[in-house]
Enzyme design. Structure first.
Site, PDB file in Angstrom:
ATOM      1  N   ILE A  44       0.858  -1.186  -0.035  1.00  0.00           N
ATOM      2  CA  ILE A  44       0.071   0.034  -0.085  1.00  0.00           C
ATOM      3  C   ILE A  44       0.736   1.221  -0.164  1.00  0.00           C
ATOM      4  CG2 ILE A  44      -1.707   1.194   1.261  1.00  0.00           C
ATOM      5  CD1 ILE A  44      -2.887  -1.628   2.556  1.00  0.00           C
TER       6      ILE A  44
ATOM      7  N   THR B 118      -4.740   4.744   7.741  1.00  0.00           N
ATOM      8  CA  THR B 118      -5.713   3.998   7.011  1.00  0.00           C
ATOM      9  C   THR B 118      -5.043   2.527   7.420  1.00  0.00           C
ATOM     10  OG1 THR B 118      -4.334   3.904   4.939  1.00  0.00           O
ATOM     11  CG2 THR B 118      -6.218   5.385   5.102  1.00  0.00           C
ATOM     12  N   SER B 119      -4.073   2.491   8.497  1.00  0.00           N
ATOM     13  CA  SER B 119      -3.533   1.162   8.822  1.00  0.00           C
ATOM     14  C   SER B 119      -4.220   0.439   9.915  1.00  0.00           C
ATOM     15  CB  SER B 119      -2.272   1.411   9.069  1.00  0.00           C
ATOM     16  OG  SER B 119      -1.499   1.359   7.727  1.00  0.00           O
TER      17      SER B 119
ATOM     18  N   GLU C  25     -12.404   0.823  17.519  1.00  0.00           N
ATOM     19  CA  GLU C  25     -13.591   0.717  16.493  1.00  0.00           C
ATOM     20  C   GLU C  25     -14.435  -0.483  16.523  1.00  0.00           C
ATOM     21  OE1 GLU C  25     -10.851   0.751  13.160  1.00  0.00           O
ATOM     22  OE2 GLU C  25     -11.662  -1.330  12.553  1.00  0.00           O
TER      23      GLU C  25
ATOM     24  N   HIS D  69     -13.287   2.302   8.520  1.00  0.00           N
ATOM     25  CA  HIS D  69     -12.655   1.203   7.997  1.00  0.00           C
ATOM     26  C   HIS D  69     -13.087   0.708   6.712  1.00  0.00           C
ATOM     27  CE1 HIS D  69      -9.727  -1.966   9.842  1.00  0.00           C
ATOM     28  NE2 HIS D  69      -9.688  -1.950   8.363  1.00  0.00           N
ATOM     29  N   GLN D  70     -13.350   1.921   5.629  1.00  0.00           N
ATOM     30  CA  GLN D  70     -13.893   1.742   4.666  1.00  0.00           C
ATOM     31  C   GLN D  70     -12.865   1.581   3.269  1.00  0.00           C
ATOM     32  OE1 GLN D  70     -16.804   5.150   4.189  1.00  0.00           O
ATOM     33  NE2 GLN D  70     -15.761   5.439   2.141  1.00  0.00           N
ATOM     34  N   ALA D  71     -11.450   1.766   3.715  1.00  0.00           N
ATOM     35  CA  ALA D  71     -10.491   2.310   2.614  1.00  0.00           C
ATOM     36  C   ALA D  71     -10.314   1.279   1.585  1.00  0.00           C
ATOM     37  CB  ALA D  71      -9.092   2.420   3.204  1.00  0.00           C
TER      38      ALA D  71
HETATM   39  P1  NAI Z   1       2.727  -5.019   3.510  1.00  0.00           P
HETATM   40  O1  NAI Z   1       2.914  -6.139   4.428  1.00  0.00           O
HETATM   41  O2  NAI Z   1       2.809  -5.213   1.983  1.00  0.00           O
HETATM   42  O3  NAI Z   1       3.563  -3.905   4.001  1.00  0.00           O
HETATM   43  C1  NAI Z   1       3.824  -3.524   5.359  1.00  0.00           C
HETATM   44  C2  NAI Z   1       5.338  -2.589   5.539  1.00  0.00           C
HETATM   45  O4  NAI Z   1       5.377  -2.097   6.782  1.00  0.00           O
HETATM   46  C3  NAI Z   1       6.327  -3.600   5.306  1.00  0.00           C
HETATM   47  O5  NAI Z   1       7.183  -2.873   4.265  1.00  0.00           O
HETATM   48  C4  NAI Z   1       7.099  -3.632   6.444  1.00  0.00           C
HETATM   49  O6  NAI Z   1       8.462  -3.915   6.406  1.00  0.00           O
HETATM   50  C5  NAI Z   1       6.587  -2.061   7.109  1.00  0.00           C
HETATM   51  N1  NAI Z   1       6.637  -2.165   8.756  1.00  0.00           N
HETATM   52  C6  NAI Z   1       6.749  -3.330   9.436  1.00  0.00           C
HETATM   53  N2  NAI Z   1       6.548  -2.721  10.665  1.00  0.00           N
HETATM   54  C7  NAI Z   1       7.102  -1.340  10.757  1.00  0.00           C
HETATM   55  C8  NAI Z   1       7.203  -0.505  11.591  1.00  0.00           C
HETATM   56  N3  NAI Z   1       7.111  -0.419  12.808  1.00  0.00           N
HETATM   57  N4  NAI Z   1       7.273   1.005  11.026  1.00  0.00           N
HETATM   58  C9  NAI Z   1       7.284   1.149   9.739  1.00  0.00           C
HETATM   59  N5  NAI Z   1       7.007   0.117   8.749  1.00  0.00           N
HETATM   60  C10 NAI Z   1       6.786  -0.944   9.186  1.00  0.00           C
HETATM   61  O7  NAI Z   1       1.361  -4.394   3.987  1.00  0.00           O
HETATM   62  P2  NAI Z   1       0.332  -3.413   3.060  1.00  0.00           P
HETATM   63  O8  NAI Z   1      -0.585  -4.529   2.216  1.00  0.00           O
HETATM   64  O9  NAI Z   1       0.841  -2.528   2.625  1.00  0.00           O
HETATM   65  O10 NAI Z   1      -0.781  -3.136   4.330  1.00  0.00           O
HETATM   66  C11 NAI Z   1      -0.070  -2.078   5.309  1.00  0.00           C
HETATM   67  C12 NAI Z   1      -1.397  -2.310   6.137  1.00  0.00           C
HETATM   68  O11 NAI Z   1      -2.560  -1.448   5.886  1.00  0.00           O
HETATM   69  C13 NAI Z   1      -1.687  -3.421   7.086  1.00  0.00           C
HETATM   70  O12 NAI Z   1      -0.931  -3.907   7.841  1.00  0.00           O
HETATM   71  C14 NAI Z   1      -3.286  -3.106   7.426  1.00  0.00           C
HETATM   72  O13 NAI Z   1      -3.098  -2.765   8.975  1.00  0.00           O
HETATM   73  C15 NAI Z   1      -3.646  -1.859   6.687  1.00  0.00           C
HETATM   74  N6  NAI Z   1      -4.816  -2.219   6.012  1.00  0.00           N
HETATM   75  C16 NAI Z   1      -5.917  -1.264   5.939  1.00  0.00           C
HETATM   76  C17 NAI Z   1      -6.825  -1.457   5.170  1.00  0.00           C
HETATM   77  C18 NAI Z   1      -8.123  -0.755   5.194  1.00  0.00           C
HETATM   78  O14 NAI Z   1      -9.317  -1.014   4.808  1.00  0.00           O
HETATM   79  N7  NAI Z   1      -8.278   0.335   6.070  1.00  0.00           N
HETATM   80  C19 NAI Z   1      -6.876  -2.623   4.441  1.00  0.00           C
HETATM   81  C20 NAI Z   1      -5.936  -3.391   4.049  1.00  0.00           C
HETATM   82  C21 NAI Z   1      -4.775  -3.113   4.748  1.00  0.00           C
END
Ligand code: NAI
Length: 347
Positions: free
Chosen positions: A155, A229-230, A260, A292-294
């Site tokens: 993301i 959005t995480s 939430e 949580h709709q992203a």
């Molecule tokens: P991903 O696994 O591809 O990337 C996560 C990145 O964060 C990795 O590069 C990792 O090294 C890094 N990371 C780990 N710990 C960290 C820290 N303490 N500080 C900074 N970076 C760190 O995951 P992706 O797909 O990019 O998703 C990220 C987050 O987005 C998910 O964990 C989830 O919480 C959230 N998400 C939210 C959604 C929503 O609808 N709001 C939907 C999908 C995911």
């Protein structure tokens, strides 16, 4: 006979995407979240499908085991709600959908930025009232502004591409930087000190719980915009509220909130909300909260259903479950320990 699958926290849009596969599985939809009180609904099912706010703690997992259920399938990427040690203890395989549309989330993060910066949420309400006054609607050019991206995974990288399209100066932090990416990695402190906008794109863990807190907010630029959005737990909401009241923080866009679970995805419009922090945040003109709709795009929902069906087929086919959450790997934090990397299931 088809396997019976209990789907928790199922909304109309989930049912639409999963019903495309109803020839393969007998889905039973429950609108409630999975919790210790609702786990009984899964009795008689062969597997369970859940979502971000379902409770997968020891109490719930031991109930599932007692019903003979050994497969739980997350319709999401994040798994901070899963007690992996307990799943291993109860011999329950957990699989997730690691990616369904990084674009959906990155684009929503930018929707929050653009709306907050140009006060679209306020302008919309004014013009519905034929109030065409512009007072208070001043924004700033994104061009040449510094944007700090925390987490450069799937993301984060799409988000960076969008930011570059606006000619923004992108700085990033990730404990595992991508080699030869050309990305400008800096320390977390530099992110706090230099960014006009900070956007969080990392998973929630014990280490980064409340990474945005009273101390880190002090390090930020006056007027900073914070986008999350995480996962809600990345931000100490009380400190965020104080930062807004003190005008240190200029704007906040949240798609996630640490409390939430009992609020989001429900119509609470007739209820008294007991969460004072959320109530105050919502009253602020420079805060936008979405539920949580992203992820909520047609493409993402279709991909979630497709990958979940693949996970189910691998589970019932007794083959390697490619998207299984490997307990051994997470425990040791060492990929060579990962059973899955060695071509096996987690147990
Ligand atoms: P991903 O696994 O591809 O990337 C996560 C990145 O964060 C990795 O590069 C990792 O090294 C890094 N990371 C780990 N710990 C960290 C820290 N303490 N500080 C900074 N970076 C760190 O995951 P992706 O797909 O990019 O998703 C990220 C987050 O987005 C998910 O964990 C989830 O919480 C959230 N998400 C939210 C959604 C929503 O609808 N709001 C939907 C999908 C995911």
């Amino acid at each position: 006979m088809n396997k019976k699958i209990a789907i928790f926290d199922a909304k109309k849009y989930d049912i639409e995407s999963f019903d495309k596969y109803k020839e393969q599985f007998d889905f039973v939809y429950f609108k409630d979240r999975l919790s210790k009180d609702t786990a009984i609904l899964a009795k008689g099912s062969d597997a369970v499908i859940c979502f971000v706010n379902d409770e997968l703690n020891d109490e719930v997992l031991s109930q599932l085991e007692s019903f003979g259920i050994h497969g739980v399938f997350l319709r999401c990427a994040g798994y901070n709600n899963v007690d992996l040690a307990s799943a291993y203890k109860h011999k329950i395989h957990i699989a997730r959908v690691p990616a369904y549309s990084p674009h959906a989330i990155a684009e929503h993060a930018f929707a929050l930025i653009l709306s907050l910066n140009r006060h679209i949420h306020k302008a919309y309400i004014r013009s519905r009232d034929f109030n065409f006054n512009l007072e208070g609607l001043k924004g700033f050019d994104l061009n040449n502004k510094t944007i700090g991206v925390v987490g450069t995974g799937k993301i984060g990288r799409v988000f960076i591409d969008i930011a570059k399209g606006f000619n923004m100066n992108v700085i990033c932090y990730d404990p595992y930087p991508i080699k030869d990416s050309g990305l400008n990695y800096v320390s977390l402190d530099e992110i706090y000190e230099k960014s006009d906008i900070i956007s969080l794109h990392c998973p929630l863990s014990q280490e980064n719980h409340h990474m945005v807190n009273e101390d880190t907010i002090k390090k930020m630029k006056k007027g900073v915009m914070i986008i999350n959005t995480s996962r809600g737990g990345l931000i100490d909401s009380k400190a965020l509220l104080e930062g807004l009241k003190e005008k240190k923080i200029g704007a906040v866009g949240l798609d996630v909130y640490e409390e939430e679970a009992n609020l989001f995805y429900k119509d609470n419009s007739f209820k008294i909300i007991g969460d004072d922090v959320l109530s105050l945040l919502i009253t602020m003109p420079n805060v936008i909260i979405t539920s949580h709709q992203a992820y909520l795009t047609k493409e993402a929902l279709d991909n979630i259903a497709e990958t979940t069906i693949m996970n189910l087929n691998e589970y019932f086919g007794d083959s390697l479950i490619k998207n299984e959450l490997c307990y051994h790997c997470k425990k040791s934090n060492n990929p060579s320990e990962c059973y899955k990397n060695r071509g096996n299931r987690c147990f």
